[in-house]
Design a protein around this motif. Sequence first.
Motif, PDB file in Angstrom:
ATOM      1  N   ARG A  84       0.838  -1.210   0.000  1.00 52.33           N
ATOM      2  CA  ARG A  84       0.000   0.000   0.000  1.00 52.33           C
ATOM      3  C   ARG A  84       0.869   1.254   0.000  1.00 52.33           C
ATOM      4  NH1 ARG A  84      -4.977   0.578  -1.310  1.00 52.33           N
ATOM      5  NH2 ARG A  84      -5.237   2.234   0.233  1.00 52.33           N
ATOM      6  N   GLY A  85       1.946   1.192   0.741  1.00 52.03           N
ATOM      7  CA  GLY A  85       2.851   2.333   0.754  1.00 52.03           C
ATOM      8  C   GLY A  85       3.479   2.571  -0.622  1.00 52.03           C
ATOM      9  N   ALA A  86       3.809   1.490  -1.306  1.00 50.26           N
ATOM     10  CA  ALA A  86       4.383   1.620  -2.646  1.00 50.26           C
ATOM     11  C   ALA A  86       3.368   2.238  -3.601  1.00 50.26           C
ATOM     12  CB  ALA A  86       4.843   0.255  -3.152  1.00 50.26           C
ATOM     13  N   LEU A  87       2.100   1.854  -3.472  1.00 52.60           N
ATOM     14  CA  LEU A  87       1.070   2.422  -4.350  1.00 52.60           C
ATOM     15  C   LEU A  87       0.929   3.921  -4.129  1.00 52.60           C
ATOM     16  CD1 LEU A  87      -1.824  -0.220  -4.320  1.00 52.60           C
ATOM     17  CD2 LEU A  87      -0.360   0.420  -6.248  1.00 52.60           C
ATOM     18  N   LEU A  88       0.868   4.318  -2.883  1.00 49.87           N
ATOM     19  CA  LEU A  88       0.675   5.741  -2.578  1.00 49.87           C
ATOM     20  C   LEU A  88       1.856   6.596  -3.034  1.00 49.87           C
ATOM     21  CD1 LEU A  88      -0.920   5.388   0.982  1.00 49.87           C
ATOM     22  CD2 LEU A  88      -2.064   6.044  -1.149  1.00 49.87           C
ATOM     23  N   SER A  89       3.039   5.990  -3.082  1.00 48.98           N
ATOM     24  CA  SER A  89       4.217   6.751  -3.510  1.00 48.98           C
ATOM     25  C   SER A  89       4.455   6.665  -5.013  1.00 48.98           C
ATOM     26  CB  SER A  89       5.457   6.241  -2.776  1.00 48.98           C
ATOM     27  OG  SER A  89       5.728   4.892  -3.132  1.00 48.98           O
ATOM     28  N   GLY A  90       3.585   5.949  -5.695  1.00 47.73           N
ATOM     29  CA  GLY A  90       3.735   5.821  -7.142  1.00 47.73           C
ATOM     30  C   GLY A  90       4.679   4.708  -7.566  1.00 47.73           C
ATOM     31  N   ASP A  91       5.144   3.898  -6.614  1.00 44.49           N
ATOM     32  CA  ASP A  91       6.049   2.795  -6.934  1.00 44.49           C
ATOM     33  C   ASP A  91       5.214   1.572  -7.315  1.00 44.49           C
ATOM     34  OD1 ASP A  91       8.063   0.978  -7.187  1.00 44.49           O
ATOM     35  OD2 ASP A  91       8.596   0.912  -5.053  1.00 44.49           O
ATOM     36  N   VAL A  92       4.755   1.568  -8.548  1.00 44.57           N
ATOM     37  CA  VAL A  92       3.890   0.478  -8.997  1.00 44.57           C
ATOM     38  C   VAL A  92       4.639  -0.846  -9.001  1.00 44.57           C
ATOM     39  CG1 VAL A  92       2.423  -0.341 -10.872  1.00 44.57           C
ATOM     40  CG2 VAL A  92       2.566   2.109 -10.387  1.00 44.57           C
ATOM     41  N   GLU A  93       5.900  -0.825  -9.390  1.00 42.48           N
ATOM     42  CA  GLU A  93       6.680  -2.061  -9.417  1.00 42.48           C
ATOM     43  C   GLU A  93       6.852  -2.634  -8.015  1.00 42.48           C
ATOM     44  OE1 GLU A  93      10.318  -1.319 -11.406  1.00 42.48           O
ATOM     45  OE2 GLU A  93       9.392  -1.112 -13.391  1.00 42.48           O
ATOM     46  N   GLY A  94       7.043  -1.761  -7.024  1.00 43.85           N
ATOM     47  CA  GLY A  94       7.137  -2.233  -5.649  1.00 43.85           C
ATOM     48  C   GLY A  94       5.840  -2.873  -5.197  1.00 43.85           C
ATOM     49  N   ALA A  95       4.703  -2.288  -5.590  1.00 44.03           N
ATOM     50  CA  ALA A  95       3.401  -2.850  -5.231  1.00 44.03           C
ATOM     51  C   ALA A  95       3.192  -4.206  -5.911  1.00 44.03           C
ATOM     52  CB  ALA A  95       2.297  -1.883  -5.633  1.00 44.03           C
ATOM     53  N   MET A  96       3.667  -4.319  -7.162  1.00 45.86           N
ATOM     54  CA  MET A  96       3.564  -5.606  -7.848  1.00 45.86           C
ATOM     55  C   MET A  96       4.403  -6.668  -7.139  1.00 45.86           C
ATOM     56  SD  MET A  96       3.761  -4.562 -11.879  1.00 45.86           S
ATOM     57  CE  MET A  96       2.435  -3.649 -12.678  1.00 45.86           C
ATOM     58  N   GLY A  97       5.581  -6.255  -6.670  1.00 47.81           N
ATOM     59  CA  GLY A  97       6.416  -7.185  -5.928  1.00 47.81           C
ATOM     60  C   GLY A  97       5.735  -7.666  -4.659  1.00 47.81           C
ATOM     61  N   ALA A  98       5.024  -6.775  -3.977  1.00 48.35           N
ATOM     62  CA  ALA A  98       4.288  -7.167  -2.766  1.00 48.35           C
ATOM     63  C   ALA A  98       3.205  -8.179  -3.095  1.00 48.35           C
ATOM     64  CB  ALA A  98       3.685  -5.927  -2.106  1.00 48.35           C
ATOM     65  N   ALA A  99       2.508  -7.959  -4.213  1.00 52.81           N
ATOM     66  CA  ALA A  99       1.468  -8.914  -4.621  1.00 52.81           C
ATOM     67  C   ALA A  99       2.082 -10.285  -4.903  1.00 52.81           C
ATOM     68  CB  ALA A  99       0.748  -8.382  -5.858  1.00 52.81           C
ATOM     69  N   GLN A 100       3.242 -10.321  -5.528  1.00 49.45           N
ATOM     70  CA  GLN A 100       3.906 -11.591  -5.807  1.00 49.45           C
ATOM     71  C   GLN A 100       4.346 -12.281  -4.520  1.00 49.45           C
ATOM     72  OE1 GLN A 100       7.065 -10.472  -8.467  1.00 49.45           O
ATOM     73  NE2 GLN A 100       5.710 -10.092 -10.208  1.00 49.45           N
ATOM     74  N   GLU A 101       4.789 -11.511  -3.546  1.00 49.43           N
ATOM     75  CA  GLU A 101       5.174 -12.113  -2.262  1.00 49.43           C
ATOM     76  C   GLU A 101       3.977 -12.749  -1.576  1.00 49.43           C
ATOM     77  OE1 GLU A 101       7.942 -10.161   0.463  1.00 49.43           O
ATOM     78  OE2 GLU A 101       8.056  -8.518  -1.021  1.00 49.43           O
ATOM     79  N   LEU A 102       2.823 -12.084  -1.621  1.00 46.11           N
ATOM     80  CA  LEU A 102       1.617 -12.662  -1.020  1.00 46.11           C
ATOM     81  C   LEU A 102       1.219 -13.954  -1.734  1.00 46.11           C
ATOM     82  CD1 LEU A 102      -0.489  -9.436  -0.373  1.00 46.11           C
ATOM     83  CD2 LEU A 102       0.512 -10.954   1.364  1.00 46.11           C
ATOM     84  N   ASP A 103       1.389 -13.984  -3.070  1.00 40.50           N
ATOM     85  CA  ASP A 103       1.086 -15.211  -3.813  1.00 40.50           C
ATOM     86  C   ASP A 103       2.006 -16.344  -3.387  1.00 40.50           C
ATOM     87  OD1 ASP A 103      -0.948 -14.033  -5.269  1.00 40.50           O
ATOM     88  OD2 ASP A 103       0.330 -13.466  -6.953  1.00 40.50           O
ATOM     89  N   ALA A 104       3.306 -16.044  -3.251  1.00 36.31           N
ATOM     90  CA  ALA A 104       4.260 -17.069  -2.841  1.00 36.31           C
ATOM     91  C   ALA A 104       3.966 -17.559  -1.430  1.00 36.31           C
ATOM     92  CB  ALA A 104       5.679 -16.516  -2.926  1.00 36.31           C
ATOM     93  N   LEU A 105       3.586 -16.654  -0.537  1.00 40.66           N
ATOM     94  CA  LEU A 105       3.252 -17.029   0.839  1.00 40.66           C
ATOM     95  C   LEU A 105       2.037 -17.945   0.858  1.00 40.66           C
ATOM     96  CD1 LEU A 105       3.761 -16.708   3.868  1.00 40.66           C
ATOM     97  CD2 LEU A 105       2.364 -14.614   3.804  1.00 40.66           C
ATOM     98  N   LEU A 106       1.053 -17.633   0.024  1.00 41.64           N
ATOM     99  CA  LEU A 106      -0.148 -18.461  -0.027  1.00 41.64           C
ATOM    100  C   LEU A 106       0.182 -19.861  -0.548  1.00 41.64           C
ATOM    101  CD1 LEU A 106      -3.223 -18.581   0.369  1.00 41.64           C
ATOM    102  CD2 LEU A 106      -3.475 -17.764  -1.990  1.00 41.64           C
ATOM    103  N   ARG A 107       1.035 -19.943  -1.569  1.00 39.64           N
ATOM    104  CA  ARG A 107       1.428 -21.259  -2.088  1.00 39.64           C
ATOM    105  C   ARG A 107       2.166 -22.070  -1.028  1.00 39.64           C
ATOM    106  NH1 ARG A 107       2.743 -18.185  -6.722  1.00 39.64           N
ATOM    107  NH2 ARG A 107       4.942 -18.139  -6.081  1.00 39.64           N
ATOM    108  N   GLN A 108       3.013 -21.400  -0.270  1.00 36.65           N
ATOM    109  CA  GLN A 108       3.753 -22.096   0.777  1.00 36.65           C
ATOM    110  C   GLN A 108       2.811 -22.666   1.837  1.00 36.65           C
ATOM    111  OE1 GLN A 108       6.866 -22.796   0.747  1.00 36.65           O
ATOM    112  NE2 GLN A 108       7.235 -23.503   2.860  1.00 36.65           N
ATOM    113  N   LEU A 109       1.819 -21.889   2.201  1.00 38.46           N
ATOM    114  CA  LEU A 109       0.865 -22.356   3.213  1.00 38.46           C
ATOM    115  C   LEU A 109       0.020 -23.515   2.686  1.00 38.46           C
ATOM    116  CD1 LEU A 109      -0.323 -18.921   4.653  1.00 38.46           C
ATOM    117  CD2 LEU A 109       1.185 -20.586   5.770  1.00 38.46           C
TER     118      LEU A 109
END
Length: 416
Positions: A277-302
């Motif tokens: 969310r912080g990346a989105l508000l600062s305009g760092d779209v790539e950082g926000a995409m990276g966060a989404a990918q981390e959540l996907d990886a965490l979900l797969r691990q679980l």
Amino acid sequence: MSNTQSGADAPLNDVMLAMDVVDTLRHQQTIVQRELNEEEREQALIVRLRDIYAGQGIDVPDEVLAEGVAALKEDRFTYKPSPPSFGRTLANFYVNRGYWGKLTGSLAALTAVVYVGYLAFVTWPEARRTEQAATAQVQSLQSAKMKLDELRRRHGALSTQTAAIENDVPSELKDTAVGLVDRATRELSLVEADLAGVSVPERPRQYDPVLDDAIQQTDAALASIEAALGSVESQLSMVRSLARLDQELPSKQRAVLKISKDPRADARANAILEAGRGALLSGDVEGAMGAAQELDALLRQLNLRYELRILNREGQQSGVFRIPPNNSSAQNYYLIVEAVDRQGRPVAVSVADEELGQTVNANIFGMRVSEQVFRRVARDKQDDGIIQESRFGEKRLGYLTPDYEIPTTGGSITRW
């Protein structure tokens, strides 16, 4: 001089004297023939001829001999070539037509060979190269025209999208979206000017070497425009991602919390959401995409469920020991395990290789244990070739890491 010497020299003197007499007689005979009158010379010739033929046993009448002498006198049977003339030249050519025919044929054949060789190795290849170059020019011009039309369509479509894309962005992200859209708009304006300045040359009737430079300049301009449009498309994609990620990040975080039974997973999901969310508000779209990918990886691990078993197959090691790269006096002991699901099928898991210093996906890897545990498992296998206690641990649904039934430091390797 003694008598003996005179007798020895006599034969040589006699020979020399005989040769002198013969020569004198010949000289006298020549003088006699030269001094004789013409009539006497003719009679002498007739007599000589009669003697020659008589010696051969041939009886020739004197009239025939006189006729022959008269013919000799008149040069009647002496060949006198005709004077040079065009007719004589033609006659000579006709008589020697065989020679001249062969010579002319050889020259004609040689000329034909040279001519055909010149055609085959110079004229025809050059014509083919020119034809190929002309074809390449036509194809390049056609391609450039098609590319120009495509870029104009893309420019028009992006201009339309840019005008309306801000409407789909949440209000708290408007500032970020506006900045991206403004940049895209400026680049589109530059592209529009570049497109107006590009003109594709007309198709030539034949190959024109000067046209090659114009084609290269056109291709370079089109490539620059295409790169600029790609940049605009990337920025508009980021604007679209703002709205999408604004919804996806919380959704992905909730999916993790729903399945998680591990407090560490909950805390990690909350931290990733906050960073995204912080990346989105600062305009760092790539950082926000990276966060989404981390959540996907965490979900797969679980969601992973598998059992860890000590490898116990013929021809494969069940354990290894290693000397650490930074401590040559120590030894690290590892049991080789494999991850399998409930049906015994291999499962690829993320393994942090402590020697490589990176994460590797593998289903067979080494888990670090104490020397005591290592020796105990070794004795178990040496007993009857089978490891009785082969279950190393289990990864259950909703947890980040397996529950280990054999003590381990958690360190692992993927190569040995």
